[in-house]
Design a protein around this motif. Structure first.
Motif, mmCIF file in Angstrom:
data_model
loop_
_atom_site.group_PDB
_atom_site.id
_atom_site.type_symbol
_atom_site.label_atom_id
_atom_site.label_comp_id
_atom_site.label_asym_id
_atom_site.label_seq_id
_atom_site.Cartn_x
_atom_site.Cartn_y
_atom_site.Cartn_z
ATOM 1 N N ALA A 210 41.797 43.397 42.895
ATOM 2 C CA ALA A 210 42.599 43.017 41.637
ATOM 3 C C ALA A 210 43.821 42.609 41.830
ATOM 4 O O ALA A 210 44.321 41.674 41.214
ATOM 5 C CB ALA A 210 42.490 43.961 40.831
ATOM 6 N N LEU A 211 44.634 43.198 42.652
ATOM 7 C CA LEU A 211 45.966 43.061 42.838
ATOM 8 C C LEU A 211 46.231 41.498 43.551
ATOM 9 O O LEU A 211 47.195 40.855 43.194
ATOM 10 C CB LEU A 211 46.552 43.990 43.932
ATOM 11 C CG LEU A 211 47.876 43.918 44.093
ATOM 12 C CD1 LEU A 211 48.995 44.128 43.082
ATOM 13 C CD2 LEU A 211 48.620 45.001 45.217
ATOM 14 N N ILE A 212 45.523 41.310 44.818
ATOM 15 C CA ILE A 212 45.532 40.195 45.440
ATOM 16 C C ILE A 212 45.001 38.840 44.443
ATOM 17 O O ILE A 212 45.749 37.963 44.641
ATOM 18 C CB ILE A 212 44.782 40.001 46.754
ATOM 19 C CG1 ILE A 212 45.455 39.440 47.942
ATOM 20 C CG2 ILE A 212 43.305 39.691 46.558
ATOM 21 C CD1 ILE A 212 46.849 39.759 48.275
ATOM 22 N N GLY B 111 49.876 46.344 29.077
ATOM 23 C CA GLY B 111 48.820 45.494 28.516
ATOM 24 C C GLY B 111 48.408 44.391 29.427
ATOM 25 O O GLY B 111 47.589 43.756 29.047
ATOM 26 N N ILE B 112 49.387 43.792 30.155
ATOM 27 C CA ILE B 112 49.152 42.506 31.064
ATOM 28 C C ILE B 112 48.930 42.965 32.233
ATOM 29 O O ILE B 112 48.635 41.981 33.303
ATOM 30 C CB ILE B 112 49.978 41.514 30.807
ATOM 31 C CG1 ILE B 112 51.241 41.861 31.226
ATOM 32 C CG2 ILE B 112 50.186 40.922 29.442
ATOM 33 C CD1 ILE B 112 52.370 40.562 31.397
ATOM 34 N N CYS B 113 49.010 44.314 32.862
ATOM 35 C CA CYS B 113 48.865 44.751 34.064
ATOM 36 C C CYS B 113 47.511 44.373 34.607
ATOM 37 O O CYS B 113 46.253 44.849 34.276
ATOM 38 C CB CYS B 113 49.273 46.136 34.535
ATOM 39 S SG CYS B 113 49.140 46.576 36.163
ATOM 40 N N PRO B 114 47.378 43.808 36.075
ATOM 41 C CA PRO B 114 45.948 43.676 36.561
ATOM 42 C C PRO B 114 45.390 44.887 37.049
ATOM 43 O O PRO B 114 44.203 45.126 37.301
ATOM 44 C CB PRO B 114 46.293 42.795 37.820
ATOM 45 C CG PRO B 114 47.825 43.017 38.084
ATOM 46 C CD PRO B 114 48.277 43.084 36.844
ATOM 47 N N LEU B 115 46.141 46.000 37.161
ATOM 48 C CA LEU B 115 45.635 47.223 37.587
ATOM 49 C C LEU B 115 45.581 48.362 36.535
ATOM 50 O O LEU B 115 45.232 49.477 36.579
ATOM 51 C CB LEU B 115 46.579 47.734 38.614
ATOM 52 C CG LEU B 115 46.740 46.892 39.907
ATOM 53 C CD1 LEU B 115 47.626 47.609 41.035
ATOM 54 C CD2 LEU B 115 45.297 46.433 40.270
#
Length: 353
Positions: free
Chosen positions: A9-11, A206-210
């Motif tokens: 998810a991070l990459i 709210g928009i964090c990919p993690l």
């Protein structure tokens, strides 16, 4: 499995949202086969220690324009590099920068070692910097942990142990997330996430990919982490700075000892910095007069308050300390920040009642 999902998810987020930085090879260019320049990675990491990206950009551009590779920097005069570094702070970094460049040229044929362990043998390169260079420039699966990574990791795993005591635990958890594929991009993604979304205050959960993996967010404690042990109050020290100018416009400066604060930098002669008012110690006989106001500056471990005294010196003046720099060669911008503040205060026009 959770660790791999976090990494993926991070990459994926980084491939779309990576910051554009002058020292970085972005994910699109990396995919096309472009490789990071170890010199630029190293230089940026040294500059970024204790400093923000915004503060470093212009310095990085000037350094790389003037000294485009490690061989050019190794050949530079100490005084020129220190002057170019002026204002960036933590001047031991500039001294170690030169020592490291010269060691790379003398001992490694002008090429940076490719592993974290070998990079650690170079002057001025500690565990964080060695890991960052190894991962970003050479794709070693080294675990890179700066303040941003500590914050992201503390929140992901809801680590409530206060820093600095939590450092070992956070490093071990960050190591679990470090992948063998694209470790440099992973490290930069963690830094970018901490700098732009998982910020110290008001993280944009709210928009964090993690978000779905973040234990602190689920527990409602993200803004409380990482916890930190309260710091002791900084003491205040006092000193006097002497700004002397000769009849021909030359100014009296002295180069500070290599060791200690502002080591190797040019500055105004002055007293020591003590916790009580210091005894006067003018560098030359003259009619020294105190300038209204004071200079305040904060270092890592203490606050500094300086009184400023100025004097007109005769052509035959024989100062006990320092040397005269012709007016045509003097640039206040080449001085460290606290010494520029002294100059600015002394340059203010006198005001009357």
């Amino acid at each position: 499995m959770r660790d791999e999902q976090i990494g993926a998810a991070l990459i994926g987020w980084y491939d779309t949202h990576a910051r554009v930085l002058p020292w970085r090879v972005g994910p699109a260019d990396r995919a096309r086969g472009m490789r990071p320049d170890p010199y630029r990675v190293w230089l940026s990491e040294i500059m970024l220690q204790q400093t923000t990206v915004a503060a470093v950009r212009d310095y990085f551009h000037r350094f790389t324009a003037r000294w485009p590779d490690v061989t050019a920097l190794a050949s530079a005069a100490d005084a020129e590099v220190m002057a170019e570094w002026a204002g960036l702070g933590y001047y031991a970094r500039a001294r170690n920068l030169l020592k490291c460049a010269r060691a790379v040229v003398a001992d490694h044929g002008g090429r940076f070692p490719k592993t974290r362990d070998r990079l650690l043998t170079l002057p001025g390169i500690g565990p964080y910097t060695a890991a960052a260079i190894a991962a970003i420039a050479f794709d070693e699966a080294a675990t890179v942990v700066d303040g941003n990574v500590e914050r992201v990791t503390a929140r992901l795993f809801a680590v409530e142990t206060p820093l600095p005591g939590a450092k070992a635990e956070l490093t071990a958890l960050a190591a679990r997330l470090t992948p063998r594929e694209r470790p440099g991009d992973h490290a930069q993604a963690m830094m970018d996430l901490g700098a732009t979304i998982c910020t110290p205050r008001n993280p944009a959960c709210g928009i964090c990919p993690l978000r779905e993996f973040c234990k602190a967010q689920a527990a409602g404690i993200a803004t409380d982490l990482p916890r930190k042990t309260p710091k002791a109050a900084k003491p205040t020290r006092y000193g006097i700075a002497y700004l002397g100018r000769r009849e021909d416009g030359a100014v009296l400066l002295e180069r500070r000892p290599d060791r200690g604060l502002l080591g190797g930098m040019l500055g105004w002669p002055g007293t020591g910095w003590t916790e009580a008012d210091p005894a006067p110690a003018p560098p030359a006989e003259a009619d020294w007069r105190e300038v209204p106001g004071e200079v305040r500056h904060t270092f890592t471990h203490f606050h500094l308050v300086l009184r400023v005294e100025t004097a007109h010196l005769s052509m035959g003046a024989n100062p006990q300390r320092g040397h005269f720099v012709p007016d045509t060669e003097f640039r206040a911008d080449d001085l460290p920040t606290v010494m520029r503040k002294v100059h600015d205060l002394a340059s203010q026009p006198a005001t009357g009642d």
